[in-house]
Design an enzyme around this catalytic site. Structure first.
Site, mmCIF file in Angstrom:
data_model
loop_
_atom_site.group_PDB
_atom_site.id
_atom_site.type_symbol
_atom_site.label_atom_id
_atom_site.label_comp_id
_atom_site.label_asym_id
_atom_site.label_seq_id
_atom_site.Cartn_x
_atom_site.Cartn_y
_atom_site.Cartn_z
ATOM 1 N N ARG A 180 93.469 -29.912 -55.961
ATOM 2 C CA ARG A 180 94.861 -30.371 -55.979
ATOM 3 C C ARG A 180 95.003 -31.770 -55.365
ATOM 4 N NH1 ARG A 180 100.390 -28.283 -56.064
ATOM 5 N NH2 ARG A 180 101.591 -29.092 -54.308
ATOM 6 N N ILE A 237 105.052 -32.842 -57.776
ATOM 7 C CA ILE A 237 104.043 -31.837 -58.099
ATOM 8 C C ILE A 237 104.557 -30.569 -57.424
ATOM 9 C CG2 ILE A 237 102.614 -32.599 -56.138
ATOM 10 C CD1 ILE A 237 100.162 -31.603 -57.599
ATOM 11 N N SER A 238 104.676 -29.477 -58.196
ATOM 12 C CA SER A 238 105.339 -28.286 -57.657
ATOM 13 C C SER A 238 104.580 -27.699 -56.482
ATOM 14 C CB SER A 238 105.467 -27.215 -58.733
ATOM 15 O OG SER A 238 106.214 -27.699 -59.806
ATOM 16 N N GLN A 239 105.321 -26.941 -55.721
ATOM 17 C CA GLN A 239 104.760 -26.196 -54.596
ATOM 18 C C GLN A 239 103.706 -25.216 -55.136
ATOM 19 O OE1 GLN A 239 107.919 -23.873 -53.027
ATOM 20 N NE2 GLN A 239 106.726 -23.054 -51.321
#
Lengths: 836, 250
Positions: free
Chosen positions: B71, B97-99
């Site tokens: 990530r 960028i999503s959790q």
């Protein structure tokens, strides 16, 4: 003394007040609205700190008065531009605070920057009072007239130029004030004045626009920023007024296709659209229209289209015309006559003139009438003639989701508002309100509760028979009918919902087996809530619900405030799992601002005084004196803020309310101060407490009468034109403000008589209280309403004289032989600006 | 071709592929510990989010996939330190960028199988596509902002997520050439669900749409197309929250 000598005072006073109002505008564009209260407290903080500074450094500054004034005015000019330019460049992201509390550091940094111009502006005024002790009345007159002209003038200016340009004019005004003051300097006066005039010209004309431009620094998460990131999207028009910045964006390669609440059963693509953003958010679409209603058939598959199923050739009132989506729907649905109300004249100009061709001239059709008016005011003047009142969705989903409007007074969704709307319906008419659906539901349940309260108040015995509620996956539409729904109506509602995969959450005769079919919720809180709110469990349900769904009223017009302290611990614990999305940040940010302001004001105002406490002496009972000035600071701002919020309804827009109420309180409280000072000179300061007692009794009487009379007065006079309403507002404020201007100078006179050393304390404590009061009043209003806030202020006023009364006989005697000292008087008069 | 040259060519090819293996496996080995901790956080969140998690918690295959995607290479350099915290991070252009927890939920909800073809609207950093990559046969992803799309495509190629195809364009019309899709992930916000996407969803397929602001997911919407072609949607909260005090605990 020639009047010209005091002109700089008026100019700087005007510039400071104009700057305060302008900052609210600027920050609404680059951030969001709730920053407005922070600006008020920032300004007061600057004034308070300057009061302390002038108190402590008076002698050397007054000796070089012209130089000090010119320097301070020039510094105002420089920091007015530089502080804003700096603050807008800080990487503050309000949305990220939950994940990164370090963001609060940037907020504190903007505070620190923005205090500076207010500090320098107030220092000029403070110096003027100290320099001209024998001319207090005239200095004060220049100060207040300047302030009033500044607060109202900026509103006028904002109709003519963009806020970033207005900022430069304000800075230029400050340099002009500096140049005028510099002509009084002992040496090098030509050089100083010349270069300051030059600076004024440079700022007004040659300053690079990019320096103060807002567009590049708008939060990248606002709708406008996001829209402009799309390839080939571009701004095609921009309009600015005090009511907001309207930006029209065309996006030819990736069309907007704005159609909230559209059914999944729809297969039609919306036609080309132009998006209109208001202050960079709150999108409304202008849809290309050829005159063929079939091209907008998709609108019939939105939840807002429901009422047209029950009404044949209705006469429709659209509250919030925007780009005309609801007018198109009305045309498609065969409306007979459409009245569309829009509050922003520039939006009207865009829709009716600039882009008339694009939207097919819908606002020029013979049966469509576009009105420039505020929704409540229009409803108040309309007769009983509508079949349908449409209240469309105008705010953006993200704004609703982030709770940015939660502390924003809103008079369109109150119980009184709904009653006004019901009053202009024909007997079979319907009010339709569409809102975003949030999970768990908040707006919709509150709306439902509001409708029940309005129907109750109108004497309807079974409100449930007048209500219908349907929902898509992201919107819900509530219908409030003047007469109860017939069984044909109910069948039509059910059929419409089924065709479009919408769920029915309430309709007369609904049962548990009807709900939660297409868009399934974990639990059908809308239906369960509706059931409870209609039945005897209403109070219990409202109490047990973790969000505030108590109906909004004109006394507590905070429809978007759902915050309840009791839910806070749970939501904070769950913040990384979606709990953050359920928090109403507006309230919390305001509460955090209060804490922050308390700390900073203590550091900037009280700490320096405490460090110099020896010089101040300790012979007087500081606590009681301190409490007196603290109480006055709280009470004055409580009333002023409550009036600002209350007058939003009457004047139609928060910015008008701020400018008019601010200007009114400034001028008339100033007048009151002057009267009080003259009175003390005439009768001797020994009778100050008597004067205070008299003043607070009058204040209490007037405040009490206004609490009872204002709603009635507003109701009657809402239909008058703006200019008349502004005049009436000022007339209403005048008597109250005159008396509210008295206790402060009278108290100073009384205390100065026994301890001149205490005066800077009085000044500082009052400043602190004002800072806290501005924020506290806004917070309290959401809990106890304006009535509560004004009542507390009245009690504080009534209690105040007791804090001064007592064993001051000796001191009174000592000074009753002469008039109050010059220092006292200079302090009295500085009081005005600190209170705005 | 002479044997020696052949041998050299073979040698070069072996070396090149070895180098490729080294360059792709190195990032996957980086910050393993932080990734493992992130997976534990996701699991613990999932245990308390019964609404959005079906069955026995998040599918282990999803967690395994997330355990392998580096990530930190999908976030801007200045954010790398925070890459494995369970939080959304800004990636520019108003996008995030999503959790990780939300990525896990969304991936879990569309039930991807090894033969499935998945469509993603809103590539963003490319992280969601990378997580889907080992689970699906093929992942198609569309990004509206050219800079983000090109960057994500290059990153995914460099990290050898070979079954992911990214194109820059308007997601409204889906990607008809590769339809129908067994799963669709719509990460780009919209006022309504584009009809072509519903059309391109296979029968029995699932579409998931996160709803909320850029830093706060309110709920996940799951769109299911039944075998008979009918459509239902479900709103799933990423958290166990009962809005009624003293209400039913679940």
């Amino acid at each position: 003394m020639r009047a010209g000598r005091l002109l700089p005072v008026a100019l700087i006073s005007a510039a400071t007040l104009a700057y305060e109002v302008l900052l609210m505008r600027l920050f609404s564009i680059i951030q969001w609205h709730q920053i407005a209260y922070m600006i008020i407290s920032i300004a007061l903080l600057g004034f308070g700190a300057s009061g302390t500074f002038v108190a402590l450094a008076r002698r050397p500054l007054v000796k070089r008065y012209s130089t000090a004034f010119a320097a301070s005015a020039a510094l105002f000019g420089i920091t007015a531009v530089a502080s804003f330019a700096g603050a807008e460049r800080l990487p503050f992201n309000a949305l990220e605070v939950v994940w990164n509390p370090g963001q609060l550091g940037w907020l504190a940094a903007s505070y620190a920057l923005l205090i500076l111009p207010f500090f320098f502006g107030a220092t000029c005024i403070g110096l003027a009072f100290s320099r001209h002790p024998g001319q207090i009345g005239r200095v004060y007159a220049f100060d207040l007239v300047g302030a009033g002209v500044g607060a109202l003038g900026i509103i006028g200016l904002l109709f003519l130029v963009f806020p970033s340009v207005a900022l430069r004019y304000i800075a230029a005004l400050a340099f002009a004030a500096a140049a005028l003051a510099a002509t009084g300097m002992a040496r090098r006066r030509r050089f100083a004045a010349g270069s300051l005039w030059l600076a004024a010209a440079v700022v007004a004309v040659w300053l690079p626009p990019s320096f103060t431009a807002t567009a590049p620094h708008m939060s990248q998460y606002k709708g406008l920023s996001l829209a402009l990131d799309v390839p080939s999207a571009q701004m095609v028009e921009e309009r600015s007024s005090p009511l907001g910045l309207l930006t029209v964006v065309a996006s030819p390669s990736v069309p907007f296709r704005h159609a909230p609440g559209l059914s999944l059963a729809n297969t039609q693509e919306p036609p080309a659209q132009l998006a209109v953003f208001s202050d960079g958010d709150g999108i409304t679409a202008m849809t290309a229209y050829s005159g063929d209603p079939a091209t907008v058939a998709y609108l019939e598959r939105t939840t807002a289209a429901l009422p047209y199923r029950m009404l044949a050739r209705p006469r429709v009132l659209v509250l919030g015309a925007g780009g005309g989506e609801q007018v198109l729907l009305a045309l498609r649905a065969g409306a007979n006559i459409v009245d569309a109300v829009e509050i922003n004249p520039q939006m009207i100009d865009l829709a009716r003139n600039r882009f008339a061709k694009f939207i097919g001239g819908i606002f020029s059709l013979p049966h469509v009438h576009l009105h420039l008016a505020e929704a409540r005011a229009f409803a108040a003047s309309a007769g009983e003639r509508y079949d349908l009142i449409q209240m469309p969705l105008l705010d953006s989903f993200s704004a609703a989701a982030a709770g940015v409007q939660s502390m924003h007074e809103n008079y369109t969704y109150t119980v009184e508002a709904l009653r006004d709307y019901l009053a202009v319906l024909k007997p079979d008419g319907i009010v339709a309100v569409t809102r975003w659906l949030r999970a768990p539901p908040r707006d919709i349940l509150k709306l439902f509760a509001t409708a029940i309260a309005a129907l109750d108040a109108d004497g309807v015995s079974q409100p449930g028979r007048h209500l219908a509620l349907i929902r898509s996956w992201n919107t819900a539409t509530l219908l409030v009918a003047k007469s109860s729904f017939s069984s044909e109506d109910v069948a039509a509602i059910r059929a419409f919902a089924a065709e479009n995969f919408f769920d029915v959450s309430w309709v007369p005769g609904i049962s548990a087996s009807d709900v939660n079919r297409y868009n399934q919720l974990d639990q059908e809180y809308l239906y369960e809530g509706a059931l409870a709110l209609i039945g005897p469990e209403r109070a219990d349900f409202t109490e047990r619900y973790k969000f505030n769904i108590v109906p909004a009223t004109d006394n507590k017009p905070y429809f978007f405030d759902f915050f309840r302290w009791q839910a806070l611990p749970e939501l904070l614990k769950l913040r990384t799992q979606g709990g953050a999305a359920m928090l109403d940040w507006g309230y919390l940010i305001l509460a955090a601002t209060l804490v922050q302001a308390a700390i900073i004001s203590a550091v900037l105002i009280l700490l320096p005084l405490w460090l110099r406490r020896r010089a101040l002496g300790s012979a007087v009972p500081r606590l009681r004196f301190g409490l007196y000035f603290f109480a006055l600071g709280l009470a004055f701002l409580f009333i002023e803020i409550a009036f600002i919020q209350r007058f939003v309804l009457f004047l139609g827009h928060p910015l008008y309310a701020v400018a008019v109420v601010l200007a009114g309180f400034l001028v008339f409280a100033g007048l009151g101060s002057t009267l009080a000072a003259r009175w003390v000179v005439a009768v001797g300061s020994g009778s100050a407490v008597r004067g205070i007692t008299l003043a607070v009794v009058v204040i209490a009487f007037l405040a009490g009468s206004y609490l009872l009379a204002l709603p009635v007065i507003f109701e009657r006079l809402l239909i008058l034109p703006d200019a008349a309403k502004i005049a009436i507002a000022l007339l209403l404020i005048a008597p109250l403000a005159v008396f509210m201007g008295m206790p402060f100078p009278l108290g100073l006179g009384h205390i100065g008589a026994c301890s001149e050393e205490f005066l800077p304390w009085a000044w500082g404590i009052n400043g602190c209280a004002s800072v806290l009061s501005a924020i506290l009043a806004a917070l309290l209003a959401t809990h106890i309403g304006f009535t509560g806030v004004v009542t507390i202020a009245t009690i504080l006023y009534l209690a105040a004289p007791a804090l001064l009364a007592g064993s001051w006989y000796r001191h009174d005697q000592r000074t009753s032989q002469g008039s109050i000292s010059n220092l006292n008087r200079s302090r009295d008069k500085r009081n005005g600006p600190s209170r705005n | 071709m002479r044997p020696l040259a052949q041998c050299q060519a073979l040698m070069a090819a072996v070396l090149a592929s070895a180098a490729a293996v080294v360059s792709t496996s190195a990032p996957a080995q980086d910050r393993l510990g932080e990734r493992a901790a992130m997976i534990e956080t996701i699991k613990s969140h999932a245990r308390s989010a019964p609404s959005a998690v079906e069955g026995q918690g998040i599918d282990p295959a999803v967690l395994e996939a997330m355990g392998k995607v580096p990530r930190h290479l999908f976030v801007p350099e200045e954010q790398r330190g925070e890459a494995y915290q369970d939080r959304p991070l800004p990636i520019g252009y108003g996008q995030t960028i999503s959790q990780p927890f939300i990525v896990a939920l969304m991936t879990d909800l569309i039930n991807v199988g090894p033969r499935d073809v998945v469509l993603e609207i809103g590539t963003g950093s490319g992280y969601q596509a990378a997580v889907l990559s080992p689970l699906a046969a093929k992942v198609y992803s569309i990004e509206i902002i050219p800079e983000l799309g090109e960057r994500a495509a290059a990153r995914l190629a460099e990290l050898r997520f070979d079954n992911v195809e990214v194109k820059v364009g308007d997601g409204y019309y889906g990607w008809a050439a590769h339809a129908p899709f067994d799963g669709i992930v719509v990460t780009a916000a919209a006022s309504h669900i584009p009809p072509p996407l519903v059309e391109q969803l296979a029968k029995g397929g699932r579409m998931v749409v996160p709803v909320g602001g850029p830093f706060a997911t309110q709920f996940l919407m799951l769109v299911e197309k039944r075998r008979d072609g009918s459509i239902t949607t479900r709103q799933l909260l990423p958290v166990a929250f009962v809005p009624l005090r003293g209400g039913r605990a679940r």
